[in-house]
Design an enzyme around this catalytic site. Structure first.
Site, mmCIF file in Angstrom:
data_model
loop_
_atom_site.group_PDB
_atom_site.id
_atom_site.type_symbol
_atom_site.label_atom_id
_atom_site.label_comp_id
_atom_site.label_asym_id
_atom_site.label_seq_id
_atom_site.Cartn_x
_atom_site.Cartn_y
_atom_site.Cartn_z
ATOM 1 C CG ASP A 24 -9.346 1.541 -0.375
ATOM 2 O OD1 ASP A 24 -8.426 1.448 -1.210
ATOM 3 O OD2 ASP A 24 -9.168 1.509 0.855
ATOM 4 C CG ASP B 72 -2.276 0.564 0.947
ATOM 5 O OD1 ASP B 72 -2.372 1.385 0.020
ATOM 6 O OD2 ASP B 72 -3.249 0.234 1.661
#
Ligand SMILES: *[C@@H]1O[C@H](CO)[C@@H](O)[C@H](O)[C@H]1NC(C)=O
Ligand SMILES: *[C@@H]1O[C@H](CO)[C@@H](O)[C@H](O)[C@H]1NC(C)=O
Ligand SMILES: *[C@@H]1O[C@H](CO)[C@@H](O)[C@H](O)[C@H]1NC(C)=O
Length: 418
Positions: A217, A156
């Site tokens: 997301d 990430d």
């Protein structure tokens, strides 16, 4: 000076040729984040907190309920597993929630014919505030994951600068390669660069990452699915050509089986993700998923299309004023998949069309199957006008292949005697 330049070029060449040979078709499996987030409340919610128990129970379901045999082999941990770093600086899980450690979970996954994925973040902290992989820790963490026999890393990008990302992602790709263990690399890099389109070099990203997140997301809602789809379609001229065997655009997890989507919306997400040659990461409770949702996720023809060996990402090829869109993905053996998608909010819509209007060649005859109903399609000429009835926020999906080419041959198709 010359020597320095040569050395620098050699380094660049090494960074750019990190083909690990993995993920020749989009990865399939299960990832904890969308459904289970950062639930660390094991006291109140022991069945659903991020823990060894959750991953072992999902592993059992993947192996026993038909998922693994259809290709859903990745069991992927997301954020909130890290407990800290030991005296040498090596990553450790939270031993309260992962008492036997990550190597144990990897062994467990492997014993069931599954693969284990793990999560880290290129920055001071992960998105949820756990210790991240700063540039000085990249090599050590890659070695730790390899020692644990991890099979995929999602890296990430929270709490990192653009400069750190530009350095860190290629550095991690090289570090994973240097471990000698094949570890698929999922990069969240583009999603952190922002801008329309993102200010990233996709040629570089495709040469070091097996998959990458481009955009926000996913959340448990149809609105979220549409926002991702809109973004992907808007940038399809950039995104579509970059993808291919070993390198996939990742529009994020499937919501099927959770709370936010209707039955038709669940089918639509599955069909659209398949047309887009997207990774199929479920993120739902496989212990309680309904038969109806299992049908959507375990549709063999759907999976065959998603996993087509050519690995060509589909595109939106048609958009009508009546809010109907058509997506097309070329497949091996001259076959193709079509998704007729309705953004309408009123009632099932009768959409009239012909394959010719969808840029299929003239004078051909097709057969195939409706992917959801399994109805057989036969004798469909390019010129034939047909009607598909598409539910609101729903899809009709077809798999088609030509059975002859009237332009080149007039020999009728001879069918073998019964
Ligand atoms: C490392 O990269 C080289 C060059 O692309 C490749 O041949 C090799 O398989 C890679 N090894 C691993 C473990 O990814
Ligand atoms: C993008 O990366 C590739 C591979 O590293 C490189 O050859 C190319 O010059 C880069 N493009 C730009 C615009 O920087
Ligand atoms: C199909 O419909 C179009 C108009 O939508 C028409 O021009 C064409 O003649 C029709 N073709 C056949 C074979 O009926």
């Amino acid at each position: 000076m010359l020597q320095k330049t040569v050395l620098f070029l050699a380094l660049v060449a090494r960074v750019l040729l990190l083909d690990n040979g993995l993920l020749r078709t989009p990865p399939m499996g299960w990832l904890s984040w969308e459904r289970f987030r950062c639930n660390i409340n094991c006291e109140e919610d022991p069945k659903n907190c991020i823990s060894e128990r959750l991953f072992m129970e999902m592993a059992d379901r993947l192996a026993q309920d038909g998922w693994r045999d259809l290709g859903y082999v990745y069991l992927n941990i997301d954020d909130c597993w890290i407990g800290g770093r030991d005296a040498q600086g090596r990553l450790m899980p939270d031993f309260k929630r992962f008492p036997h450690g990550i190597a144990f979970l990897a062994d467990y996954a492997h014993s069931l014919g599954l693969k284990l994925g793990i999560y880290e973040d290129l920055g001071k902290m992960t998105c949820m505030g756990y210790p991240g992989t700063t540039l000085d820790k990249v090599e050590m963490d890659a070695e730790t994951f390899a020692e644990w026999k991890v099979d995929m890393l999602k890296l990430d990008g929270c709490f990192s600068s653009a400069k750190e990302r530009a350095k860190g992602y290629p550095m991690m790709a090289a570090a994973l390669n240097a471990t000698g263990r094949p570890i698929a690399f999922s990069c969240s890099w583009p999603a952190y660069e922002g801008g329309l389109p993102p200010k990233v070099n996709y040629t570089l990203i495709a040469s070091i990452c097996n998959l990458w997140r481009n955009y926000n997301d996913i959340q448990d809602s149809w609105k979220s699915v549409l926002s991702i789809l809109d973004w992907v379609v808007e940038h399809q001229d950039i995104l579509q050509p970059v993808s291919g065997p070993g390198r996939w655009n990742d529009p994020d997890m499937l919501l099927v089986g959770n709370f936010g989507l209707s039955f038709d919306e669940s089918r639509a997400q599955m069909a659209l993700w398949t047309i887009l040659a997207a990774p199929l990461f479920m993120s739902t409770d496989l212990r309680t998923i309904s038969p109806q949702n299992i049908d959507i996720l375990q549709n063999p023809l759907m999976i065959k299309i998603n996993q087509d060996p050519l690995g060509i990402q589909g595109r939106r090829i048609f958009k009508s004023k009546s809010q109907i869109e058509v997506f097309k993905r070329p497949l091996s053996n001259d076959a193709s998949a079509l998704v007729f998608f309705s953004r309408r909010v009123d009632m099932p819509y009768f959409f009239h069309c012909s394959l010719l209007q969808l840029n299929f060649p003239r004078y051909r005859v097709y057969e195939g199957q409706n992917v959801f109903t399994r109805d057989v399609i036969s004798g469909l000429h390019s010129e034939t006008n047909f009607t598909v009835i598409i539910n609101p926020s729903g899809v009709v999906m077809w798999y088609l292949y030509p059975i002859n080419n009237l332009e080149h041959t007039h020999v009728p198709v001879v069918r073998p005697q019964e």
